[in-house]
Design an enzyme around this catalytic site. Structure first.
Site, PDB file in Angstrom:
ATOM      1  N   GLU A  43      -0.447   7.460  -2.524  1.00 35.11           N
ATOM      2  CA  GLU A  43       0.470   6.572  -3.229  1.00 35.11           C
ATOM      3  C   GLU A  43       1.286   7.345  -4.263  1.00 35.11           C
ATOM      4  O   GLU A  43       0.729   8.065  -5.097  1.00 35.11           O
ATOM      5  CB  GLU A  43      -0.300   5.446  -3.915  1.00 35.11           C
ATOM      6  N   CYS A  97       2.568  -2.421  -5.259  1.00 34.69           N
ATOM      7  CA  CYS A  97       1.565  -2.073  -4.245  1.00 34.69           C
ATOM      8  C   CYS A  97       1.939  -2.607  -2.873  1.00 34.69           C
ATOM      9  O   CYS A  97       1.307  -2.247  -1.884  1.00 34.69           O
ATOM     10  CB  CYS A  97       0.186  -2.572  -4.653  1.00 34.69           C
TER      11      CYS A  97
END
Length: 503
Positions: A386, A285
């Site tokens: 993402e 992340c």
């Protein structure tokens, strides 16, 4: 070929066979072979793990914090002693290159060392004569049983770094829902905790589906949830668990951006981008999947990044010459491949294509080479959502102001980075970026464990972040005690003094 293990679950200090008839396959991503059969624990088994944690809480919370952290001291030494074994486990079940896998374990060690500071950081506050004759003291106390819901991408750091050490140092107990793809590392570290002297039931580990994990969100004995995963799931966990009166920290998706200004040194900046974008195959992340570059140097930067990316040694995770390993499994690899196709259809320019890579002797592994899109325009989802893989998107802007605007328009705000030699722009960037963790000429601005992992916007849902002082606040409840003692004259006169809380 190694024997395929059938895993159980860990409760009350021992491994138990699951009674489920549902097992999922975990893979060695480097070879594509199955390495373990992972149980989908039954509802009764999840509830049993919670019960074990509940029963362990009274004696563990009553253990003085100075004695609790002695176990963490010993655990820290065991992590060092077993570093190569744990590194191999991470590399084998996750696919990180050897040095990255070792870094995963080292981050778990770092967080353990931070949790050892609990005797100091759990200290409260006090004020003598808060009112005349009244003294007030604030204490920090443990709450009970916490649940940790773990992703696949950091098998050591997240469950046994971010979640467990601080939680138990504060006197709580925990039940971890380990990631089905990568459960073996945290299970091995649980064994090391027992070797270090941790009482049975303080740490418990299950593997299960989302259906069974729902138990954590409303179970009356769970006091809080710490979660790492997608934003959609994080929102659901927060809404459900908070409505049930639980505290929640949900660390969610990211789409970190870097802004490269025209005064940045090209080669050095390109090297920083390569490490941040393609390390851990982009499965983190705090990866750097988007670079926003000033047009005046864009062509030169793209050329340098592509040239350096071509030199990355892709291969099996446990080969120490490998710099980028495979993705975690074939389904995830297919998801990233679908994103690449989507980027092409959206009109982004594919300047480096990592598809079709083959590793001699490891043809069945889940490999994907570094992939770079240039001329990614506003509205292209490949540059906004993402992907969680080794895909880098280049966005071009005219100046600092436009670049900052492009970055802040993204709904995620875990981290943000600027590459520049201009102190004014660096300062303005730090002040005005939406990113919660900011880097100035630092491609991966993850702070050390004494600071919180402080994502913003859709990258975090909750009030208190993990690690740092936030972590101690999350895992403790404050109690404020006000004391009044009568003096001899008051005793003689049998006077009664009351305080209504006013000064």
């Amino acid at each position: 070929m190694e024997e395929i293990k059938t895993l159980g679950f860990y409760a009350n200090g021992r491994y138990l066979d699951s009674k489920t008839d549902q097992y999922r396959e975990a893979y060695d991503p480097s070879t594509g072979s199955v390495c373990a059969k992972v149980p989908c624990c039954t509802r009764e088994e999840v509830e049993y793990a919670i019960q074990c944690a509940k029963e362990a809480f009274p004696s563990w919370s009553a253990t003085p914090v100075i004695k609790r952290v002695q176990i963490l001291y010993r655990l820290r030494d065991l992590l060092v002693e077993h570093m190569d074994e744990l590194t191999y486990l991470v590399a084998m079940e996750n696919g990180k290159a050897w040095d990255e896998a070792k870094g995963d374990v080292l981050k778990a060690k770092e967080a353990t060392e931070q949790a050892i500071a609990a005797p100091s950081l759990m200290m409260g506050e006090s004020l003598m004569d808060a009112s005349s004759g009244y003294d007030t003291v604030l204490y920090r106390e443990p709450l009970g049983v916490f649940a940790g819901i773990v992703p696949f991408n950091f098998p050591a750091m997240i469950p046994m770094g971010w979640m467990t050490p601080m939680c138990i140092a504060c006197g709580n107990t925990i039940v971890l829902k380990a990631a089905t793809f990568t459960p073996q590392t945290c299970m091995r570290i649980a064994e090391l905790y027992k070797e270090a002297g941790l009482p049975d039931g303080v740490i418990n580990i299950v593997t299960c589906s989302r259906k069974e994990a729902e138990i954590f969100l409303t179970h009356p004995d769970i006091k809080g949830i710490t979660f790492v995963g997608s934003t959609s799931v994080g929102r659901h966990i927060y809404a459900t668990a908070a409505a049930a009166g639980k505290r929640v920290q949900a660390l969610c998706e990211a789409k970190n951006h870097a802004l490269v200004l025209e005064d940045a040194p090209i080669e050095r900046t390109a090297a920083g981008i390569i490490n941040a974008s393609f390390g851990c195959a982009g499965e983190r992340c705090m990866a750097l999947p988007v670079v926003v570059v000033q047009e005046s140097i864009a062509d030169r930067l793209v050329e340098a990044v592509v040239e350096q990316a071509k030199k990355i040694a892709v291969g099996p995770a446990y080969d120490k010459n490998t710099k980028m390993g495979p993705l975690v499994n074939e389904n995830h690899r297919k998801s990233v491949l679908d994103w690449i196709e989507k980027g092409i259809k959206e009109g982004a320019k594919l300047v480096l294509d990592g598809r079709g890579i083959r590793i001699p002797g490891y043809e069945n592994g889940f490999y994907l080479g570094p992939t770079i899109f240039d001329h990614v325009e506003p509205g292209m989802t490949v540059g906004d959502q993402e992907i969680f893989g080794p895909v880098l998107c280049i966005k071009r802007v005219r100046n600092f102001e436009e670049g900052l605007k492009v970055m802040n328009q993204n709904p995620f705000a875990n981290g943000s980075v600027i590459f520049t030699q201009n102190g004014h722009y660096a300062r303005e960037f730090a002040r005005h970026t939406d990113g919660g963790m900011v880097g100035v000429n630092v491609g991966i601005p993850v702070p050390v464990g004494m600071f919180p992992f402080s994502g913003h916007k859709n990258s975090f849902i909750g009030d208190l972040h993990c690690l740092g002082k936030d972590g101690y606040r999350f895992y403790t409840e404050t109690k404020v005690v006000t004391t009044r003692w009568f003096d001899e004259e008051e005793k003689k006169n049998q006077t009664v003094s009351t305080w209504d809380g006013t000064i």
